[in-house]
Design a protein around this motif. Structure first.
Motif, PDB file in Angstrom:
ATOM      1  N   ARG A  38      -4.041   0.209   3.935  1.00 10.09           N
ATOM      2  CA  ARG A  38      -4.370  -1.102   3.365  1.00 10.09           C
ATOM      3  C   ARG A  38      -4.539  -1.173   1.776  1.00 10.09           C
ATOM      4  O   ARG A  38      -3.948  -1.602   0.863  1.00 10.09           O
ATOM      5  CB  ARG A  38      -5.752  -1.947   3.803  1.00 10.09           C
ATOM      6  CG  ARG A  38      -5.442  -2.437   5.172  1.00 10.09           C
ATOM      7  CD  ARG A  38      -6.420  -3.032   5.728  1.00 10.09           C
ATOM      8  NE  ARG A  38      -7.634  -2.210   6.068  1.00 10.09           N
ATOM      9  CZ  ARG A  38      -9.035  -2.444   5.494  1.00 10.09           C
ATOM     10  NH1 ARG A  38      -9.153  -3.238   4.555  1.00 10.09           N
ATOM     11  NH2 ARG A  38      -9.726  -1.605   6.137  1.00 10.09           N
ATOM     12  N   MET A  39      -4.976   0.179   1.326  1.00 16.23           N
ATOM     13  CA  MET A  39      -5.122   0.387  -0.085  1.00 16.23           C
ATOM     14  C   MET A  39      -3.883   0.996  -0.702  1.00 16.23           C
ATOM     15  O   MET A  39      -3.683   0.423  -1.752  1.00 16.23           O
ATOM     16  CB  MET A  39      -6.213   1.587  -0.387  1.00 16.23           C
ATOM     17  CG  MET A  39      -6.509   1.712  -1.642  1.00 16.23           C
ATOM     18  SD  MET A  39      -7.360   0.403  -2.475  1.00 16.23           S
ATOM     19  CE  MET A  39      -7.918   0.913  -4.201  1.00 16.23           C
ATOM     20  N   ARG A  40      -3.015   1.570  -0.125  1.00 10.35           N
ATOM     21  CA  ARG A  40      -1.571   1.852  -0.617  1.00 10.35           C
ATOM     22  C   ARG A  40      -0.961   0.518  -0.812  1.00 10.35           C
ATOM     23  O   ARG A  40      -0.185   0.469  -1.489  1.00 10.35           O
ATOM     24  CB  ARG A  40      -0.826   2.658   0.449  1.00 10.35           C
ATOM     25  CG  ARG A  40      -1.276   3.902   0.792  1.00 10.35           C
ATOM     26  CD  ARG A  40      -0.477   5.107   1.237  1.00 10.35           C
ATOM     27  NE  ARG A  40      -0.293   4.672   2.636  1.00 10.35           N
ATOM     28  CZ  ARG A  40       0.342   5.590   3.356  1.00 10.35           C
ATOM     29  NH1 ARG A  40       0.643   7.151   3.094  1.00 10.35           N
ATOM     30  NH2 ARG A  40       0.792   5.407   4.682  1.00 10.35           N
ATOM     31  N   GLN A  41      -0.971  -0.392   0.287  1.00 13.06           N
ATOM     32  CA  GLN A  41      -0.311  -1.740   0.085  1.00 13.06           C
ATOM     33  C   GLN A  41      -0.916  -2.383  -1.049  1.00 13.06           C
ATOM     34  O   GLN A  41      -0.116  -2.991  -1.819  1.00 13.06           O
ATOM     35  CB  GLN A  41      -0.612  -2.451   1.390  1.00 13.06           C
ATOM     36  CG  GLN A  41      -0.159  -2.005   2.798  1.00 13.06           C
ATOM     37  CD  GLN A  41      -0.580  -2.819   3.916  1.00 13.06           C
ATOM     38  OE1 GLN A  41      -0.908  -4.102   3.763  1.00 13.06           O
ATOM     39  NE2 GLN A  41      -0.592  -2.237   5.112  1.00 13.06           N
ATOM     40  N   ARG A  42      -2.351  -2.453  -1.391  1.00  9.97           N
ATOM     41  CA  ARG A  42      -2.812  -3.285  -2.509  1.00  9.97           C
ATOM     42  C   ARG A  42      -2.357  -2.485  -3.774  1.00  9.97           C
ATOM     43  O   ARG A  42      -1.977  -3.361  -4.638  1.00  9.97           O
ATOM     44  CB  ARG A  42      -4.444  -2.990  -2.453  1.00  9.97           C
ATOM     45  CG  ARG A  42      -5.060  -3.468  -3.609  1.00  9.97           C
ATOM     46  CD  ARG A  42      -5.347  -4.954  -3.385  1.00  9.97           C
ATOM     47  NE  ARG A  42      -6.279  -5.465  -4.512  1.00  9.97           N
ATOM     48  CZ  ARG A  42      -6.113  -5.660  -5.745  1.00  9.97           C
ATOM     49  NH1 ARG A  42      -4.749  -5.785  -6.085  1.00  9.97           N
ATOM     50  NH2 ARG A  42      -6.721  -5.969  -6.712  1.00  9.97           N
ATOM     51  N   ILE A  43      -2.139  -1.283  -3.694  1.00  8.75           N
ATOM     52  CA  ILE A  43      -1.582  -0.808  -5.001  1.00  8.75           C
ATOM     53  C   ILE A  43       0.014  -0.937  -5.365  1.00  8.75           C
ATOM     54  O   ILE A  43       0.261  -1.210  -6.240  1.00  8.75           O
ATOM     55  CB  ILE A  43      -2.070   1.033  -5.088  1.00  8.75           C
ATOM     56  CG1 ILE A  43      -3.390   1.193  -5.092  1.00  8.75           C
ATOM     57  CG2 ILE A  43      -1.078   1.395  -6.382  1.00  8.75           C
ATOM     58  CD1 ILE A  43      -3.812   2.753  -4.822  1.00  8.75           C
ATOM     59  N   THR A  44       0.567  -0.861  -4.074  1.00  8.87           N
ATOM     60  CA  THR A  44       1.850  -1.238  -4.192  1.00  8.87           C
ATOM     61  C   THR A  44       2.192  -2.671  -4.619  1.00  8.87           C
ATOM     62  O   THR A  44       3.151  -2.885  -5.308  1.00  8.87           O
ATOM     63  CB  THR A  44       2.581  -0.806  -2.755  1.00  8.87           C
ATOM     64  OG1 THR A  44       2.407   0.463  -2.381  1.00  8.87           O
ATOM     65  CG2 THR A  44       4.273  -1.028  -2.954  1.00  8.87           C
ATOM     66  N   ARG A  45       1.496  -3.709  -4.013  1.00  3.89           N
ATOM     67  CA  ARG A  45       1.631  -4.892  -4.403  1.00  3.89           C
ATOM     68  C   ARG A  45       1.619  -5.172  -5.976  1.00  3.89           C
ATOM     69  O   ARG A  45       2.280  -5.929  -6.516  1.00  3.89           O
ATOM     70  CB  ARG A  45       0.674  -5.971  -3.765  1.00  3.89           C
ATOM     71  CG  ARG A  45       1.071  -5.800  -2.146  1.00  3.89           C
ATOM     72  CD  ARG A  45       0.329  -6.940  -1.300  1.00  3.89           C
ATOM     73  NE  ARG A  45      -0.885  -7.374  -1.869  1.00  3.89           N
ATOM     74  CZ  ARG A  45      -2.244  -7.234  -0.953  1.00  3.89           C
ATOM     75  NH1 ARG A  45      -2.269  -6.523  -0.205  1.00  3.89           N
ATOM     76  NH2 ARG A  45      -3.384  -7.413  -1.862  1.00  3.89           N
ATOM     77  N   ALA A  46       0.623  -4.043  -6.379  1.00  2.00           N
ATOM     78  CA  ALA A  46       0.149  -4.622  -7.971  1.00  2.00           C
ATOM     79  C   ALA A  46       1.212  -3.936  -8.788  1.00  2.00           C
ATOM     80  O   ALA A  46       1.604  -4.453  -9.794  1.00  2.00           O
ATOM     81  CB  ALA A  46      -1.044  -3.764  -8.054  1.00  2.00           C
ATOM     82  N   LEU A  47       1.766  -2.854  -8.162  1.00  6.31           N
ATOM     83  CA  LEU A  47       3.023  -2.228  -8.797  1.00  6.31           C
ATOM     84  C   LEU A  47       4.223  -3.077  -8.697  1.00  6.31           C
ATOM     85  O   LEU A  47       5.136  -2.961  -9.785  1.00  6.31           O
ATOM     86  CB  LEU A  47       3.156  -0.641  -8.202  1.00  6.31           C
ATOM     87  CG  LEU A  47       2.236   0.341  -8.710  1.00  6.31           C
ATOM     88  CD1 LEU A  47       2.664   1.525  -7.563  1.00  6.31           C
ATOM     89  CD2 LEU A  47       2.023   0.674 -10.025  1.00  6.31           C
TER      90      LEU A  47
END
Length: 680
Positions: free
Chosen positions: A290-299
């Motif tokens: 979920r944290m990888r998704q959150r960072i990826t969405r921001a990127l």
């Protein structure tokens, strides 16, 4: 009084009811004498101890090298290995040898020090605690002071602990012992680049320099203190683990919830990096996904990233790519995506949520070629990739399709278990299929070069997909052959393939393309900063740093405890397992001791103080698709230097297992959804 003339002779030392063989060397006008308590399985003939003894002799210190076991005991111990670890018995003999030195005519009156190595380090400290009137100073080289147990708080003799930088577990043992030795002056020095035996060039010489300065200071009187100040200044001064944990807490950026975490500072640190590598300490932790998704969405939303590349097989990821980019010009696949073990690694609720978000995001971009793509980097899909290559060629070039089937026929007898192919080739029961796999890739590359200039953008995508599947076949053939040799080559082949696939995707998507990579920490942290590098292994993180320099930003993840989705053995069903609390000598334990439950920790941009304190090797945990808590230290920990391994560290003190996507969910999914099953 000691003699003034040099002495160099073999001696016999009475210790209880046994006589121990030794060698006594007394230089002219000696100022002290050092007794050597060697490590397990060693003797007075140890080349390492003799080298240190010669340096001490040159500095005006007498030395006694002696065997802690008799010849008969040594022969017995070679079979049972029980006496070398009887530290209390060894300590008694060290004490008796120290008493012998005070009574021998050549050394009577000289202050006595003890130099301990390995288990001898524990014996030296017990002897110092039991005989404060005899033992005036101790030096331990790669020692096991933990074996001194409850004697540690009673040690009064000044003690120098010397440990190799790459001897990570022993560093921790020495730190713990140091904290217990409250009545003694204690220093810990870590020799850069050294392993347990100090066999590296210059390592043993450094030990000899440190030991000489310490014994000259504490056995030779105050007149030499000034001469050792430079040596003391060179010694690295260590904070206690509690102090380092407080430093981590001060520099960490805490957050409460994943969805509300402020990522602004992280994005600024990432800057214009072309590749951002997001790791995970397990393959089955919900918070990591979920944290990888959150960072990826921001990127994607704020920095314009257009590539998501994951530790998954190319054909399976292509199913996701077709769905999220809205391609509908291909027949429905005849095989299930992410169906092989470990299916829960990508077929889970967490990934499903990201796939739906990515599709919704892409739906707002009119040009499908500008939409964010989803790509697989791995090479396990040998036969699915063969199928995809031949299916593509059937429609585009039937003659080349027939050639492909003929070339790939070499591999087809092993379609049910590709690992059997490697075993058969290595044992000379079957010929290697390398030439065929390489030839097929070469032909597809030629086809791409010939047709790409005139092909439409979608056709170029289809041809690129076929070419990457051919590259998977070539890479998998090499991998399954190499894995039976038991060398780093199979790991290196796999990670090199993943890196080359990432390069190919970035090249295909154009010079402005920027990629987010999802994979395990062991693939994305720089291998050169871990035990992997010492074994000759490389990985995607290391190759990215070599190729992109500071344009690669490596992010590691960690946890202290909680639950994880994993199997007990390869091919076994997934279980929700309890993660054991982190090892006391690990980076995870330091993060836990910070008492900050969730945080981002800048490492590349962190303070020099933080990088220094975290820059000494510690243990780090890695849980893959298999987790064996009963053998966790042996199975799941390795040595690493965190600030060199990663540019950033994401911490969750307690975590939960991912939620595998049950079959009951599949019927409700759209026809082309990557998680829909054929049975539906």
């Amino acid at each position: 009084m000691p003699v003034t003339a040099p002495l160099d002779q073999d001696v016999r030392i009475r210790a209880g009811d046994v006589a121990l063989e030794g060698h006594l060397a007394v230089p002219e006008d000696a100022v002290g004498v050092v007794l050597f308590a060697h490590g397990s399985g060693s003797s007075r003939h140890s080349s390492r101890n003799r080298a240190v003894a010669e340096a001490l002799n040159d500095a005006g210190l007498a030395t006694l090298l002696f065997d802690l076991l008799t010849a008969d005991e040594e022969r017995l111990d070679l079979v049972t290995a029980h006496l070398r670890f009887d530290v209390p018995m060894l300590a008694r003999r060290v004490g008796e040898a120290a008493r012998w030195l005070t009574e021998h005519e050549a050394t009577a009156g000289l202050p006595v020090g003890v130099f301990g190595a390995s288990t001898g380090g524990g014996a030296a400290l017990i002897a110092a605690a039991e005989h404060p009137d005899l033992v005036r100073a101790v030096v331990s080289r790669g020692g096991r002071p933990d074996l001194a147990g409850d004697a540690l708080p009673r040690v009064e003799a000044p003690t120098l602990l010397i440990v190799g930088e790459r001897d990570v577990p022993v560093i921790g043992m020495n730190r713990d012992a140091m904290a217990q030795m409250t009545r003694a002056e204690v220093e810990l020095v870590v020799v850069p680049g050294a392993t347990h035996l100090f066999e590296e060039p210059g390592a043993l010489e450094r030990v000899a320099e440190l030991a000489t300065a310490w014994f000259r200071r504490h056995l030779g009187g105050e007149t030499v203190v000034a001469a050792t100040e430079a040596e003391e200044a060179e010694a690295e001064v260590y904070r206690t683990p509690a102090e380092i944990a407080r430093l981590v807490a001060r520099e960490a950026e805490p957050f409460d919830e994943i969805e509300t975490a402020d990522l602004g500072a992280l994005l600024r640190r990432i800057g214009d990096a072309r590749v951002v590598l997001l790791g995970e300490a397990t393959h089955g932790t919900s918070e990591f996904y979920r944290m990888r998704q959150r960072i990826t969405r921001a990127l994607i939303e704020e920095e314009g990233f257009t590539v998501v590349a994951v530790e998954a097989d190319w054909p399976d990821a292509e199913r996701v790519d077709e769905y999220v980019r809205g391609w509908s010009d291909r027949p429905v696949r005849e095989w299930e995506a992410f169906a092989r073990f470990p299916d829960w690694m990508w077929r889970n609720e967490e990934v499903r949520g990201f796939v739906e978000w990515l599709k919704a995001h892409n739906d707002g971009i009119e040009d499908p070629h500008a939409r964010v793509g989803f790509y697989g980097l791995d090479l396990y899909s040998l036969y699915t990739s063969i199928h995809e290559v031949t299916q593509y060629l059937e429609a585009k070039d039937p003659e080349l399709a027939r050639t492909a089937r003929g070339r790939y026929a070499c591999l087809m007898p092993f379609s049910s278990d590709p690992a059997l192919y490697g075993r058969a080739v290595v044992t000379d029961r079957y010929r290697a299929c390398e030439d065929e796999a390489v030839a097929m890739l070469r032909d597809l590359l030629r086809k791409r070069l010939a047709e790409s200039a005139g092909a439409g953008r979608r056709e170029a995508e289809r041809l690129f997909d076929a070419q990457r599947n051919a590259a998977v076949v070539r890479g998998a053939e090499q991998y399954y052959r190499a894995m039976y040799y038991g060398s780093p080559s199979s790991w290196n082949l796999r990670d090199t393939h993943m890196f080359e696939t990432l390069e190919a995707v970035l090249d295909f998507r154009g010079p402005d393309a920027r990629a987010v990579v999802w994979a395990h920490n062991s693939h994305l942290g720089d291998a050169a900063a871990t035990q992997m590098g010492q074994r000759g292994e490389i990985n995607v993180g290391h190759l990215c740093r070599e190729h992109f320099g500071r344009g690669a930003y490596l992010v590691g993840f960690g946890t202290h405890t909680g639950t994880v989705a994993a199997a007990s053995d390869w091919g076994r069903p997934v279980e929700v397992k309890r993660v054991r609390p982190s090892h006391p000598e690990s980076y995870e334990h330091l993060a836990h001791a910070s008492e900050v439950p969730r945080f981002l920790l800048p490492l590349r941009a962190g303070s020099d103080d933080l990088r220094f304190e975290l820059g000494h090797p510690r243990l780090e945990r890695a849980i893959g698709v298999i987790y064996r808590p009963d053998t966790e230290l042996q199975s799941h920990y390795f040595a690493a230097v965190l600030p060199r391994q990663f540019d950033e560290y994401v911490w969750f003190d307690e975590t939960e297992a991912v939620r595998p996507l049950g079959r009951s969910v599949a019927p409700a999914l759209p026809e082309r959804h990557p998680f829909r099953l054929l049975a539906d």
